[in-house]
Design an enzyme around this catalytic site. Sequence first.
Site, short mmCIF file in Angstrom:
data_model
loop_
_atom_site.label_atom_id
_atom_site.label_comp_id
_atom_site.label_asym_id
_atom_site.label_seq_id
_atom_site.Cartn_x
_atom_site.Cartn_y
_atom_site.Cartn_z
N LEU A 128 0.83 -1.20 0.00
CA LEU A 128 0.00 0.00 0.00
C LEU A 128 0.87 1.26 0.00
O LEU A 128 0.68 2.17 -0.81
CB LEU A 128 -0.92 -0.02 1.24
CG LEU A 128 -1.80 1.19 1.47
CD1 LEU A 128 -2.82 1.36 0.34
CD2 LEU A 128 -2.56 1.05 2.81
N GLY A 132 5.66 8.90 -1.05
CA GLY A 132 4.93 10.13 -0.73
C GLY A 132 3.63 9.91 0.00
O GLY A 132 2.92 10.86 0.34
N SER A 135 0.96 7.74 6.02
CA SER A 135 -0.26 7.94 6.82
C SER A 135 -1.42 8.30 5.89
O SER A 135 -2.55 7.85 6.07
CB SER A 135 -0.06 9.06 7.84
OG SER A 135 0.99 8.72 8.71
N GLY A 342 21.49 -3.57 33.21
CA GLY A 342 22.64 -2.67 33.37
C GLY A 342 23.45 -2.61 32.07
O GLY A 342 22.88 -2.67 30.98
N GLU A 366 1.44 -0.01 9.98
CA GLU A 366 -0.02 -0.23 10.04
C GLU A 366 -0.72 0.91 10.80
O GLU A 366 -1.64 0.70 11.57
CB GLU A 366 -0.32 -1.61 10.64
CG GLU A 366 0.26 -2.70 9.75
CD GLU A 366 -0.44 -4.02 9.84
OE1 GLU A 366 -1.62 -4.06 10.19
OE2 GLU A 366 0.22 -5.03 9.51
C1 LIG Z 1 9.69 -1.83 8.73
C2 LIG Z 1 8.50 -1.34 8.01
C3 LIG Z 1 7.63 -2.24 7.41
C4 LIG Z 1 6.53 -1.78 6.71
N1 LIG Z 1 5.73 -2.68 6.05
C5 LIG Z 1 4.77 -2.21 5.21
C6 LIG Z 1 4.06 -3.12 4.37
O1 LIG Z 1 4.25 -4.35 4.41
N2 LIG Z 1 3.14 -2.61 3.50
C7 LIG Z 1 2.88 -1.28 3.42
O2 LIG Z 1 2.04 -0.89 2.60
N3 LIG Z 1 3.54 -0.39 4.21
C8 LIG Z 1 4.48 -0.84 5.10
N4 LIG Z 1 5.17 0.05 5.88
C9 LIG Z 1 4.88 1.48 5.80
C10 LIG Z 1 4.24 2.04 7.05
O3 LIG Z 1 2.91 1.60 7.14
C11 LIG Z 1 4.39 3.57 7.01
O4 LIG Z 1 5.74 3.85 7.24
C12 LIG Z 1 3.52 4.24 8.04
O5 LIG Z 1 2.16 4.13 7.69
C13 LIG Z 1 3.86 5.72 8.21
O6 LIG Z 1 3.95 6.37 6.99
P1 LIG Z 1 5.22 7.29 6.65
O7 LIG Z 1 6.43 6.47 6.94
O8 LIG Z 1 5.06 7.83 5.30
O9 LIG Z 1 5.17 8.44 7.72
P2 LIG Z 1 4.31 9.81 7.60
O10 LIG Z 1 2.93 9.50 7.20
O11 LIG Z 1 5.08 10.78 6.79
O12 LIG Z 1 4.31 10.28 9.11
C14 LIG Z 1 5.39 10.99 9.71
C15 LIG Z 1 4.92 11.52 11.05
O13 LIG Z 1 3.83 12.44 10.85
C16 LIG Z 1 2.73 12.06 11.64
N5 LIG Z 1 1.48 12.37 10.94
C17 LIG Z 1 1.18 12.15 9.63
N6 LIG Z 1 -0.08 12.53 9.37
C18 LIG Z 1 -0.60 12.98 10.54
C19 LIG Z 1 -1.86 13.51 10.93
N7 LIG Z 1 -2.87 13.62 10.07
N8 LIG Z 1 -2.02 13.90 12.22
C20 LIG Z 1 -1.01 13.77 13.11
N9 LIG Z 1 0.20 13.28 12.80
C21 LIG Z 1 0.40 12.88 11.53
C22 LIG Z 1 2.88 10.56 11.84
O14 LIG Z 1 2.20 10.13 13.01
C23 LIG Z 1 4.39 10.43 11.97
O15 LIG Z 1 4.79 10.67 13.30
C24 LIG Z 1 6.26 -0.39 6.64
C25 LIG Z 1 7.12 0.51 7.26
C26 LIG Z 1 8.24 0.06 7.93
C27 LIG Z 1 9.17 1.06 8.54
#
Ligand SMILES: Cc1cc2nc3c(=O)[nH]c(=O)nc-3n(C[C@H](O)[C@H](O)[C@H](O)COP(=O)(O)OP(=O)(O)OC[C@H]3O[C@@H](n4cnc5c(N)ncnc54)[C@H](O)[C@@H]3O)c2cc1C
Length: 382
Positions: A128, A132, A135, A342, A366
């Site tokens: 998914l 870019g 969330s 420790g 997730e």
């Molecule tokens: C090890 C790993 C495995 C993963 N596996 C999968 C997978 O199998 N399939 C898949 O599809 N994805 C996967 N992901 C992706 C994961 O779901 C996303 O990294 C996650 O959803 C966060 O998205 P982002 O990294 O773009 O962070 P961003 O969305 O950019 O968020 C950055 C920060 O901004 C905050 N933020 C963003 N929007 C808001 C809001 N509206 N209100 C308040 N705070 C907000 C967030 O809480 C976070 O602290 C994986 C990620 C990792 C690191």
Amino acid sequence: MTQPALTNLSEDERLFRDSVYEFANREVRPLVREMDERAKIPPALVEKLFGLGVMNIEIPEEFGGSGAGFFHSVLAVEALSRVDPAIGVLVDVQNTLVINALQCWGDDQLRRTYLPRLAKNTVGAYALSEAGSGSDAFGLTTRATERGDNWLLSGRKLWISNAVEAGLFVVFATVDPAAGYHGITAFVVERNAPGLTIGKKEDKLGIRASSTCELLFDECRVPARNVLGDIGKGYKVAIETLNEGRIGIGAQMVGLAQGALDHTIAYIKERRQFGQPISDFQAVQHQVARAALDLEAARLLVYNAARLRDAGQTFLTEAAMAKLFASEMAERVTSLAINLYGGYGFVKDYPVEKLYRDAKIGQIYEGTSNLQLQTIAKRVIG
Ligand SMILES: Cc1cc2nc3c(=O)[nH]c(=O)nc-3n(C[C@H](O)[C@H](O)[C@H](O)COP(=O)(O)OP(=O)(O)OC[C@H]3O[C@@H](n4cnc5c(N)ncnc54)[C@H](O)[C@@H]3O)c2cc1C
């Protein structure tokens, strides 16, 4: 009728959980450090997981699966994560996201084609997120264009768990960017689909053995029959599977914290300072008691959400609460574990350093903690 306690397991659930934990101790524990260092799960271990029956928990028996319920998936993820959360997430993605999506949204033909393969020896992945859109998952830009009897997928996915091992991907793309989330459509894509390349593997802080890769789609050809659910309804597939997947992540965090607590309790009874085991100090006892309380509260939230789901009741808020609380709890408990070890807690010769690193991901994937809070706030405030 008296309601059984949430943590009261049926005979079948208890035997299942114990057999998975016994397997984890025997087959996984000896490999944990090497898998973490090499950032790799040996293919032979993946085969054994299939043999154990934890890669096909909810697949009906007619398709070669175990025909069990969601709660069994939660128990398996917890028991495996108690030993290695990287193995926990492999099993979690397979069951709570990929198989779940196929089961709930696949038509007869898709289910008959892919569930037997997933039951037997095929690992699944769930794609998914993009660079870019994390969330804001429905801001995705991977494009699906209809051409004859096929769809052509073009774009990139990021952070895809299980990508190295996977033979099958559930991929979300938009058929119409102007339609917003109403354009999002789910596809079942085989690993050898022309135009799909598995890209860079991430070098991670924790759950290092679990593969996390970029996927590149260059006019990747997917047969029209591999649309999962309805065209334009992929957002529903994503929302509903992730709601359940989240409970699995809660279970991963509960297992992880239980593992850290197991190690810590054994250690504080052995380690002597001031002429006595450090477990004799009341300050230490109280810290461990608080961690055990924290863990129990998280387990209750996770089990409650899972049991609601199996009972066919709504569980959206409960799942968000379970995942949020369990992941924060896992960070607290593993941090305490390091403190109580420790200096030994800070080095790789002892197991708690890894679990502390592994815990961090629970607050990110997730749905980050902020997104879980948003779901909870929507329910309680309106
Ligand atoms: C090890 C790993 C495995 C993963 N596996 C999968 C997978 O199998 N399939 C898949 O599809 N994805 C996967 N992901 C992706 C994961 O779901 C996303 O990294 C996650 O959803 C966060 O998205 P982002 O990294 O773009 O962070 P961003 O969305 O950019 O968020 C950055 C920060 O901004 C905050 N933020 C963003 N929007 C808001 C809001 N509206 N209100 C308040 N705070 C907000 C967030 O809480 C976070 O602290 C994986 C990620 C990792 C690191």
